[in-house]
Design an enzyme around this catalytic site. Structure first.
Site, PDB file in Angstrom:
ATOM      1  N   GLY A  16       3.569   3.585  -5.426  1.00  0.00           N
ATOM      2  CA  GLY A  16       4.138   2.423  -4.726  1.00  0.00           C
ATOM      3  C   GLY A  16       5.637   2.371  -4.900  1.00  0.00           C
ATOM      4  N   SER A  18       8.129   2.914  -2.802  1.00  0.00           N
ATOM      5  CA  SER A  18       9.021   2.796  -1.638  1.00  0.00           C
ATOM      6  C   SER A  18       9.835   1.507  -1.591  1.00  0.00           C
ATOM      7  CB  SER A  18       8.216   2.946  -0.345  1.00  0.00           C
ATOM      8  OG  SER A  18       7.263   1.918  -0.249  1.00  0.00           O
ATOM      9  N   ARG A  19       9.402   0.499  -2.313  1.00  0.00           N
ATOM     10  CA  ARG A  19      10.158  -0.767  -2.237  1.00  0.00           C
ATOM     11  C   ARG A  19       9.991  -1.572  -3.532  1.00  0.00           C
ATOM     12  NH1 ARG A  19       5.723  -3.765   1.644  1.00  0.00           N
ATOM     13  NH2 ARG A  19       4.771  -4.930  -0.056  1.00  0.00           N
ATOM     14  N   ASP A  67      -2.973   7.009  -0.743  1.00  0.00           N
ATOM     15  CA  ASP A  67      -3.455   5.700  -1.169  1.00  0.00           C
ATOM     16  C   ASP A  67      -4.054   5.887  -2.561  1.00  0.00           C
ATOM     17  OD1 ASP A  67      -5.138   3.545  -1.725  1.00  0.00           O
ATOM     18  OD2 ASP A  67      -5.876   3.357   0.333  1.00  0.00           O
ATOM     19  N   VAL A  68      -3.503   5.209  -3.560  1.00  0.00           N
ATOM     20  CA  VAL A  68      -3.953   5.437  -4.945  1.00  0.00           C
ATOM     21  C   VAL A  68      -5.422   5.080  -5.162  1.00  0.00           C
ATOM     22  CG1 VAL A  68      -1.657   5.176  -6.004  1.00  0.00           C
ATOM     23  CG2 VAL A  68      -3.147   3.181  -5.782  1.00  0.00           C
ATOM     24  N   SER A 148       0.944  -7.413 -15.413  1.00  0.00           N
ATOM     25  CA  SER A 148       1.486  -8.711 -14.984  1.00  0.00           C
ATOM     26  C   SER A 148       1.199  -9.759 -16.055  1.00  0.00           C
ATOM     27  CB  SER A 148       0.808  -9.152 -13.683  1.00  0.00           C
ATOM     28  OG  SER A 148       1.138 -10.499 -13.397  1.00  0.00           O
ATOM     29  N   TYR A 161      -6.701 -10.558  -9.209  1.00  0.00           N
ATOM     30  CA  TYR A 161      -5.477  -9.932  -9.727  1.00  0.00           C
ATOM     31  C   TYR A 161      -5.472  -9.951 -11.268  1.00  0.00           C
ATOM     32  CZ  TYR A 161      -0.339  -9.100  -9.739  1.00  0.00           C
ATOM     33  OH  TYR A 161       0.927  -8.603  -9.925  1.00  0.00           O
ATOM     34  N   ALA A 163      -8.121 -10.004 -13.219  1.00  0.00           N
ATOM     35  CA  ALA A 163      -9.115  -9.030 -13.687  1.00  0.00           C
ATOM     36  C   ALA A 163      -8.533  -7.620 -13.605  1.00  0.00           C
ATOM     37  CB  ALA A 163     -10.382  -9.131 -12.838  1.00  0.00           C
ATOM     38  N   LYS A 165      -5.274  -6.657 -13.557  1.00  0.00           N
ATOM     39  CA  LYS A 165      -4.159  -6.409 -14.483  1.00  0.00           C
ATOM     40  C   LYS A 165      -4.616  -6.501 -15.944  1.00  0.00           C
ATOM     41  CE  LYS A 165      -0.882  -5.870 -11.350  1.00  0.00           C
ATOM     42  NZ  LYS A 165      -0.239  -4.579 -11.106  1.00  0.00           N
TER      43      LYS A 165
HETATM   44  P1  NAD Z   1       5.698  -4.913  -3.498  1.00  0.00           P
HETATM   45  O1  NAD Z   1       4.602  -5.476  -2.676  1.00  0.00           O
HETATM   46  O2  NAD Z   1       7.072  -4.907  -2.968  1.00  0.00           O
HETATM   47  O3  NAD Z   1       5.360  -3.428  -3.964  1.00  0.00           O
HETATM   48  C1  NAD Z   1       4.079  -2.943  -4.164  1.00  0.00           C
HETATM   49  C2  NAD Z   1       4.104  -1.485  -3.825  1.00  0.00           C
HETATM   50  O4  NAD Z   1       2.789  -0.940  -4.001  1.00  0.00           O
HETATM   51  C3  NAD Z   1       4.485  -1.253  -2.360  1.00  0.00           C
HETATM   52  O5  NAD Z   1       5.388  -0.187  -2.279  1.00  0.00           O
HETATM   53  C4  NAD Z   1       3.154  -0.895  -1.728  1.00  0.00           C
HETATM   54  O6  NAD Z   1       3.288  -0.077  -0.590  1.00  0.00           O
HETATM   55  C5  NAD Z   1       2.480  -0.162  -2.868  1.00  0.00           C
HETATM   56  N1  NAD Z   1       1.054  -0.057  -2.689  1.00  0.00           N
HETATM   57  C6  NAD Z   1       0.176  -1.039  -2.373  1.00  0.00           C
HETATM   58  N2  NAD Z   1      -1.057  -0.529  -2.225  1.00  0.00           N
HETATM   59  C7  NAD Z   1      -0.957   0.803  -2.463  1.00  0.00           C
HETATM   60  C8  NAD Z   1      -1.888   1.873  -2.472  1.00  0.00           C
HETATM   61  N3  NAD Z   1      -3.171   1.673  -2.187  1.00  0.00           N
HETATM   62  N4  NAD Z   1      -1.452   3.122  -2.768  1.00  0.00           N
HETATM   63  C9  NAD Z   1      -0.138   3.344  -3.038  1.00  0.00           C
HETATM   64  N5  NAD Z   1       0.788   2.366  -3.043  1.00  0.00           N
HETATM   65  C10 NAD Z   1       0.379   1.116  -2.763  1.00  0.00           C
HETATM   66  O7  NAD Z   1       5.637  -5.718  -4.851  1.00  0.00           O
HETATM   67  P2  NAD Z   1       6.373  -5.522  -6.257  1.00  0.00           P
HETATM   68  O8  NAD Z   1       6.674  -6.884  -6.722  1.00  0.00           O
HETATM   69  O9  NAD Z   1       7.459  -4.512  -6.192  1.00  0.00           O
HETATM   70  O10 NAD Z   1       5.145  -4.982  -7.140  1.00  0.00           O
HETATM   71  C11 NAD Z   1       5.181  -3.807  -7.931  1.00  0.00           C
HETATM   72  C12 NAD Z   1       4.184  -3.955  -9.060  1.00  0.00           C
HETATM   73  O11 NAD Z   1       4.630  -4.998  -9.924  1.00  0.00           O
HETATM   74  C13 NAD Z   1       2.787  -4.350  -8.605  1.00  0.00           C
HETATM   75  O12 NAD Z   1       1.823  -3.660  -9.373  1.00  0.00           O
HETATM   76  C14 NAD Z   1       2.724  -5.826  -8.920  1.00  0.00           C
HETATM   77  O13 NAD Z   1       1.410  -6.261  -9.125  1.00  0.00           O
HETATM   78  C15 NAD Z   1       3.572  -5.893 -10.165  1.00  0.00           C
HETATM   79  N6  NAD Z   1       4.104  -7.215 -10.466  1.00  0.00           N
HETATM   80  C16 NAD Z   1       4.972  -7.838  -9.617  1.00  0.00           C
HETATM   81  C17 NAD Z   1       5.438  -9.093  -9.950  1.00  0.00           C
HETATM   82  C18 NAD Z   1       6.409  -9.831  -9.071  1.00  0.00           C
HETATM   83  O14 NAD Z   1       6.686 -10.995  -9.371  1.00  0.00           O
HETATM   84  N7  NAD Z   1       6.965  -9.239  -8.027  1.00  0.00           N
HETATM   85  C19 NAD Z   1       5.032  -9.715 -11.128  1.00  0.00           C
HETATM   86  C20 NAD Z   1       4.141  -9.063 -11.968  1.00  0.00           C
HETATM   87  C21 NAD Z   1       3.692  -7.800 -11.623  1.00  0.00           C
END
Ligand code: NAD
Length: 250
Positions: A16, A18-19, A67-68, A148, A161, A163, A165
């Site tokens: 994941g 890309s962003r 897709d993971v 998380s 979520y 469960a 994490k």
């Molecule tokens: P985001 O939605 O911007 O990024 C999630 C990334 O995961 C995206 O690039 C998406 O394309 C990728 N992804 C989703 N499903 C996928 C799959 N099946 N195979 C491969 N890639 C996949 O959100 P983020 O905030 O950058 O989240 C990154 C991680 O941090 C996540 O695991 C999220 O649960 C965790 N997280 C985020 C926050 C927050 O506040 N943003 C807080 C706690 C944990």
């Protein structure tokens, strides 16, 4: 690391990537000298931008689409990477891919449960299992799982979520014990609210009032911790869950 590998590129895979947090992690590890494998599922344009950021940080990388949660797709993609990079291995893995589909359990449909759990937990298994073998053989590796705060304290509306994490945190602790002797460390990071697409649309002004630092975190702040955990400096830390949440909970 083994002598013959000292001049070879050091590779890190970020799922994941890309962003959001994943992109910031790719950029930080690139600045640390890693070549980056940027995993993504659908958005090629964003993934290309991350690759540009990796290059701007002074390193290089490549995109790897899969897709993971799809075991066969993971196996195929990792096998194709291996055959294109004979003799090279991935020494840092960041399991960052994740989604949320929030609703009360009362209303949660099977798809909302299974998708969230599968991307986090099957994703962890599908990607980690093939890579940990090389790390063990090379007697060096870093596995960093992006969990998380919800995986520690729970959150109404996020049973799926939480469960996922919470399971990832438990898997982190178990795997850490399996591979510790081989200088492979396995740690989890538990972010609070971080400003990304995932938190876009949340009532930030309201939520900020609950956070002692009175702000959301930035992806780069998570990436800085990943950079440390991926480095030699963290060599005696394993099986840990590190909170990074502006004082919200620890
Ligand atoms: P985001 O939605 O911007 O990024 C999630 C990334 O995961 C995206 O690039 C998406 O394309 C990728 N992804 C989703 N499903 C996928 C799959 N099946 N195979 C491969 N890639 C996949 O959100 P983020 O905030 O950058 O989240 C990154 C991680 O941090 C996540 O695991 C999220 O649960 C965790 N997280 C985020 C926050 C927050 O506040 N943003 C807080 C706690 C944990």
């Amino acid at each position: 690391m083994k002598k013959q590998e000292e001049n070879a590129a050091k590779w890190a895979l970020v799922t994941g990537g890309s962003r959001g947090i994943g992109k910031a992690i790719c950029t930080a590890l690139a600045a640390d000298g890693y070549h980056i494998i940027i995993n993504f599922v659908s958005n090629v344009e964003e993934a290309e931008k991350t690759l540009e950021a990796v290059r701007a940080a002074g390193s290089d990388g490549e995109l790897l689409r899969f897709d993971v949660s799809d075991a066969q797709a993971c196996e195929k993609a990792l096998a194709s990477w291996r055959s294109a990079h004979e003799g090279e291995t991935i020494s840092v893995l960041v399991n960052n891919a994740g989604i949320r589909k929030d609703t009360l359990l009362l209303w949660m449909n099977p798809e909302e449960w299974h998708k969230v759990v599968s991307i986090t937990l099957d994703g962890f298994y599908n990607v980690t299992k093939p890579l940990v073998k090389d790390m063990v053989l090379n007697r060096w590796g870093r596995i960093i799982n992006i969990a998380s705060l919800t995986g520690l304290k729970g959150q109404a509306g996020q049973t799926n979520y939480a469960a996922a994490k919470g399971g990832l945190i438990a898997a982190t602790k178990a795997l850490a014990q399996e591979v510790a002797r081989k200088k492979v460390t396995v740690n989890a990071i538990a972010p609070g609210f971080v400003r990304t697409d995932m938190t876009d649309g949340l009532p930030e002004d309201e939520l900020k009032k609950l956070i002692p630092m009175a702000r959301f975190g930035e992806p780069e702040e998570i990436a800085a911790l990943v950079s440390f955990l991926a480095s030699e400096k963290s060599s005696y830390i394993t099986g840990e869950v590190i909170n990074i949440n502006g004082g919200l909970y620890s």
